[in-house]
Design a protein around this motif. Structure first.
Motif, PDB file in Angstrom:
ATOM      1  N   LEU A 115      -7.500  -2.484  -4.435  1.00 31.25           N
ATOM      2  CA  LEU A 115      -8.515  -1.351  -4.618  1.00 31.25           C
ATOM      3  C   LEU A 115      -8.574  -0.737  -5.613  1.00 31.25           C
ATOM      4  O   LEU A 115      -9.624  -0.726  -6.315  1.00 31.25           O
ATOM      5  CB  LEU A 115      -8.630  -0.865  -3.133  1.00 31.25           C
ATOM      6  N   SER A 116      -7.518  -0.333  -6.044  1.00 34.83           N
ATOM      7  CA  SER A 116      -7.534   0.759  -7.312  1.00 34.83           C
ATOM      8  C   SER A 116      -8.021  -0.082  -8.464  1.00 34.83           C
ATOM      9  O   SER A 116      -8.901   0.480  -9.238  1.00 34.83           O
ATOM     10  CB  SER A 116      -6.028   1.223  -7.725  1.00 34.83           C
ATOM     11  N   GLU A 117      -7.350  -1.281  -8.840  1.00 33.35           N
ATOM     12  CA  GLU A 117      -8.011  -2.291  -9.867  1.00 33.35           C
ATOM     13  C   GLU A 117      -9.485  -2.499  -9.734  1.00 33.35           C
ATOM     14  O   GLU A 117     -10.037  -2.631 -10.820  1.00 33.35           O
ATOM     15  CB  GLU A 117      -7.206  -3.524  -9.795  1.00 33.35           C
ATOM     16  N   LYS A 118      -9.918  -2.923  -8.514  1.00 30.19           N
ATOM     17  CA  LYS A 118     -11.118  -3.218  -8.514  1.00 30.19           C
ATOM     18  C   LYS A 118     -12.114  -1.984  -8.767  1.00 30.19           C
ATOM     19  O   LYS A 118     -13.271  -2.126  -9.335  1.00 30.19           O
ATOM     20  CB  LYS A 118     -11.563  -3.644  -7.045  1.00 30.19           C
ATOM     21  N   VAL A 119     -11.875  -0.712  -8.260  1.00 31.45           N
ATOM     22  CA  VAL A 119     -12.581   0.600  -8.463  1.00 31.45           C
ATOM     23  C   VAL A 119     -12.649   0.706 -10.169  1.00 31.45           C
ATOM     24  O   VAL A 119     -13.561   1.118 -10.672  1.00 31.45           O
ATOM     25  CB  VAL A 119     -11.975   1.655  -8.025  1.00 31.45           C
ATOM     26  N   LYS A 120     -11.439   0.525 -10.849  1.00 34.40           N
ATOM     27  CA  LYS A 120     -11.356   0.764 -12.120  1.00 34.40           C
ATOM     28  C   LYS A 120     -12.452  -0.140 -12.811  1.00 34.40           C
ATOM     29  O   LYS A 120     -12.997   0.005 -14.021  1.00 34.40           O
ATOM     30  CB  LYS A 120      -9.917   0.713 -12.718  1.00 34.40           C
ATOM     31  N   ARG A 121     -12.446  -1.441 -12.671  1.00 33.17           N
ATOM     32  CA  ARG A 121     -13.259  -2.476 -13.025  1.00 33.17           C
ATOM     33  C   ARG A 121     -14.690  -2.066 -12.865  1.00 33.17           C
ATOM     34  O   ARG A 121     -15.436  -2.407 -13.507  1.00 33.17           O
ATOM     35  CB  ARG A 121     -12.702  -3.919 -12.448  1.00 33.17           C
ATOM     36  N   ALA A 122     -15.092  -1.870 -11.426  1.00 29.67           N
ATOM     37  CA  ALA A 122     -16.351  -1.180 -11.090  1.00 29.67           C
ATOM     38  C   ALA A 122     -16.694  -0.129 -11.996  1.00 29.67           C
ATOM     39  O   ALA A 122     -17.970  -0.135 -12.729  1.00 29.67           O
ATOM     40  CB  ALA A 122     -16.458  -0.843  -9.730  1.00 29.67           C
ATOM     41  N   THR A 123     -15.942   0.736 -12.508  1.00 27.44           N
ATOM     42  CA  THR A 123     -16.247   1.783 -13.289  1.00 27.44           C
ATOM     43  C   THR A 123     -16.693   1.385 -14.701  1.00 27.44           C
ATOM     44  O   THR A 123     -17.819   1.912 -15.111  1.00 27.44           O
ATOM     45  CB  THR A 123     -15.193   2.919 -13.241  1.00 27.44           C
ATOM     46  N   GLU A 124     -16.002   0.272 -15.121  1.00 30.91           N
ATOM     47  CA  GLU A 124     -16.197  -0.165 -16.377  1.00 30.91           C
ATOM     48  C   GLU A 124     -17.577  -0.990 -16.394  1.00 30.91           C
ATOM     49  O   GLU A 124     -18.359  -0.689 -17.536  1.00 30.91           O
ATOM     50  CB  GLU A 124     -14.976  -1.143 -16.934  1.00 30.91           C
ATOM     51  N   ILE A 181     -15.534  -5.014  -1.345  1.00 29.78           N
ATOM     52  CA  ILE A 181     -15.028  -3.911  -0.425  1.00 29.78           C
ATOM     53  C   ILE A 181     -15.746  -3.616   0.738  1.00 29.78           C
ATOM     54  O   ILE A 181     -15.114  -3.275   1.831  1.00 29.78           O
ATOM     55  CB  ILE A 181     -15.211  -2.677  -1.620  1.00 29.78           C
ATOM     56  N   GLU A 182     -17.022  -3.721   0.868  1.00 32.47           N
ATOM     57  CA  GLU A 182     -17.578  -3.672   2.151  1.00 32.47           C
ATOM     58  C   GLU A 182     -17.297  -4.390   3.233  1.00 32.47           C
ATOM     59  O   GLU A 182     -16.916  -3.980   4.502  1.00 32.47           O
ATOM     60  CB  GLU A 182     -19.383  -3.804   1.916  1.00 32.47           C
ATOM     61  N   ARG A 183     -16.967  -5.464   2.901  1.00 33.29           N
ATOM     62  CA  ARG A 183     -16.282  -6.607   3.892  1.00 33.29           C
ATOM     63  C   ARG A 183     -14.907  -6.486   4.272  1.00 33.29           C
ATOM     64  O   ARG A 183     -14.262  -7.203   4.975  1.00 33.29           O
ATOM     65  CB  ARG A 183     -16.475  -8.190   3.577  1.00 33.29           C
ATOM     66  N   GLY A 184     -14.229  -5.605   3.578  1.00 34.71           N
ATOM     67  CA  GLY A 184     -12.891  -5.472   3.635  1.00 34.71           C
ATOM     68  C   GLY A 184     -11.912  -6.387   3.088  1.00 34.71           C
ATOM     69  O   GLY A 184     -11.004  -6.645   3.471  1.00 34.71           O
ATOM     70  N   GLU A 185     -12.402  -7.177   2.178  1.00 38.68           N
ATOM     71  CA  GLU A 185     -11.874  -8.316   1.559  1.00 38.68           C
ATOM     72  C   GLU A 185     -10.721  -8.089   0.577  1.00 38.68           C
ATOM     73  O   GLU A 185     -10.120  -9.055  -0.059  1.00 38.68           O
ATOM     74  CB  GLU A 185     -12.918  -9.398   1.105  1.00 38.68           C
ATOM     75  N   ILE A 186     -10.748  -6.724   0.223  1.00 41.54           N
ATOM     76  CA  ILE A 186      -9.572  -6.333  -0.964  1.00 41.54           C
ATOM     77  C   ILE A 186      -8.521  -5.609  -0.072  1.00 41.54           C
ATOM     78  O   ILE A 186      -8.780  -4.578   0.364  1.00 41.54           O
ATOM     79  CB  ILE A 186     -10.576  -5.349  -1.946  1.00 41.54           C
ATOM     80  N   SER A 187      -7.444  -5.848  -0.689  1.00 39.87           N
ATOM     81  CA  SER A 187      -6.140  -5.264   0.047  1.00 39.87           C
ATOM     82  C   SER A 187      -5.960  -3.823  -0.667  1.00 39.87           C
ATOM     83  O   SER A 187      -6.495  -3.610  -1.907  1.00 39.87           O
ATOM     84  CB  SER A 187      -5.030  -6.060  -0.466  1.00 39.87           C
ATOM     85  N   PHE A 238     -23.659  -6.721 -13.998  1.00 36.94           N
ATOM     86  CA  PHE A 238     -24.232  -6.138 -12.581  1.00 36.94           C
ATOM     87  C   PHE A 238     -23.844  -7.452 -11.655  1.00 36.94           C
ATOM     88  O   PHE A 238     -23.420  -6.696 -10.508  1.00 36.94           O
ATOM     89  CB  PHE A 238     -25.605  -5.898 -12.828  1.00 36.94           C
ATOM     90  N   GLU A 239     -23.888  -8.549 -11.837  1.00 39.85           N
ATOM     91  CA  GLU A 239     -23.509  -9.413 -10.742  1.00 39.85           C
ATOM     92  C   GLU A 239     -21.998  -9.197 -10.226  1.00 39.85           C
ATOM     93  O   GLU A 239     -21.532  -9.276  -9.233  1.00 39.85           O
ATOM     94  CB  GLU A 239     -23.473 -10.924 -11.028  1.00 39.85           C
ATOM     95  N   GLU A 240     -20.968  -9.081 -11.380  1.00 37.54           N
ATOM     96  CA  GLU A 240     -19.659  -8.595 -10.970  1.00 37.54           C
ATOM     97  C   GLU A 240     -19.507  -7.531 -10.099  1.00 37.54           C
ATOM     98  O   GLU A 240     -18.793  -7.431  -9.175  1.00 37.54           O
ATOM     99  CB  GLU A 240     -18.796  -8.836 -12.141  1.00 37.54           C
ATOM    100  N   LEU A 241     -20.296  -6.593 -10.581  1.00 38.56           N
ATOM    101  CA  LEU A 241     -20.424  -5.310  -9.788  1.00 38.56           C
ATOM    102  C   LEU A 241     -20.695  -5.440  -8.362  1.00 38.56           C
ATOM    103  O   LEU A 241     -20.154  -4.836  -7.281  1.00 38.56           O
ATOM    104  CB  LEU A 241     -21.417  -4.165 -10.510  1.00 38.56           C
ATOM    105  N   GLN A 242     -22.018  -6.071  -8.295  1.00 35.69           N
ATOM    106  CA  GLN A 242     -22.225  -6.541  -6.817  1.00 35.69           C
ATOM    107  C   GLN A 242     -21.175  -7.312  -6.115  1.00 35.69           C
ATOM    108  O   GLN A 242     -20.865  -7.048  -5.017  1.00 35.69           O
ATOM    109  CB  GLN A 242     -23.305  -7.445  -6.750  1.00 35.69           C
ATOM    110  N   GLN A 243     -20.469  -7.927  -6.593  1.00 35.57           N
ATOM    111  CA  GLN A 243     -19.336  -9.015  -5.974  1.00 35.57           C
ATOM    112  C   GLN A 243     -18.469  -7.867  -5.572  1.00 35.57           C
ATOM    113  O   GLN A 243     -18.115  -7.916  -4.334  1.00 35.57           O
ATOM    114  CB  GLN A 243     -18.958  -9.879  -6.980  1.00 35.57           C
ATOM    115  N   ILE A 244     -17.903  -7.107  -6.221  1.00 36.07           N
ATOM    116  CA  ILE A 244     -16.921  -5.970  -6.022  1.00 36.07           C
ATOM    117  C   ILE A 244     -17.398  -5.299  -4.856  1.00 36.07           C
ATOM    118  O   ILE A 244     -16.557  -5.118  -3.965  1.00 36.07           O
ATOM    119  CB  ILE A 244     -16.818  -5.213  -7.441  1.00 36.07           C
ATOM    120  N   VAL A 245     -18.676  -4.837  -4.666  1.00 37.55           N
ATOM    121  CA  VAL A 245     -18.981  -4.009  -3.999  1.00 37.55           C
ATOM    122  C   VAL A 245     -19.051  -4.522  -2.516  1.00 37.55           C
ATOM    123  O   VAL A 245     -18.655  -4.337  -1.429  1.00 37.55           O
ATOM    124  CB  VAL A 245     -20.587  -3.382  -4.252  1.00 37.55           C
ATOM    125  N   THR A 246     -19.410  -5.984  -2.327  1.00 39.41           N
ATOM    126  CA  THR A 246     -19.528  -6.702  -1.251  1.00 39.41           C
ATOM    127  C   THR A 246     -18.270  -6.965  -0.682  1.00 39.41           C
ATOM    128  O   THR A 246     -18.042  -6.840   0.333  1.00 39.41           O
ATOM    129  CB  THR A 246     -20.303  -8.162  -1.751  1.00 39.41           C
TER     130      THR A 246
END
Length: 65
Positions: free
Chosen positions: A31-40, A21-27, A11-19
């Motif tokens: 993005l694709s890898e982060k979305v896959k990880r978020a899904t897991e 993405i929201e801040r535009g910190e992910i290139s 849950f904490e890792e998921l929150q970090q990914i969302v943050t």
């Protein structure tokens, strides 16, 4: 305890990914890898919540019986 920790960590890792993405910190490349990880991570959390709900329902039925 370990299962609870894995839920908390997921849950904490998921929150970090969302943050990120929201801040535009992910290139775009990341993005694709982060979305896959978020899904897991969502699957891990959902499975734990489902198991917990089933456990609670079983306990409640035992208490009623």
């Amino acid at each position: 305890m370990e299962k609870n920790n894995s839920y908390t960590k997921a849950f904490e890792e998921l929150q970090q990914i969302v943050t990120e993405i929201e801040r535009g910190e992910i290139s775009v490349d990341e993005l694709s890898e982060k979305v896959k990880r978020a899904t897991e991570l969502i699957k891990i959390c959902k499975a734990k919540l489902t198991t917990t709900e089933e456990d609670v329902n079983t306990i409640l039925k035992e208490l009623e019986g």
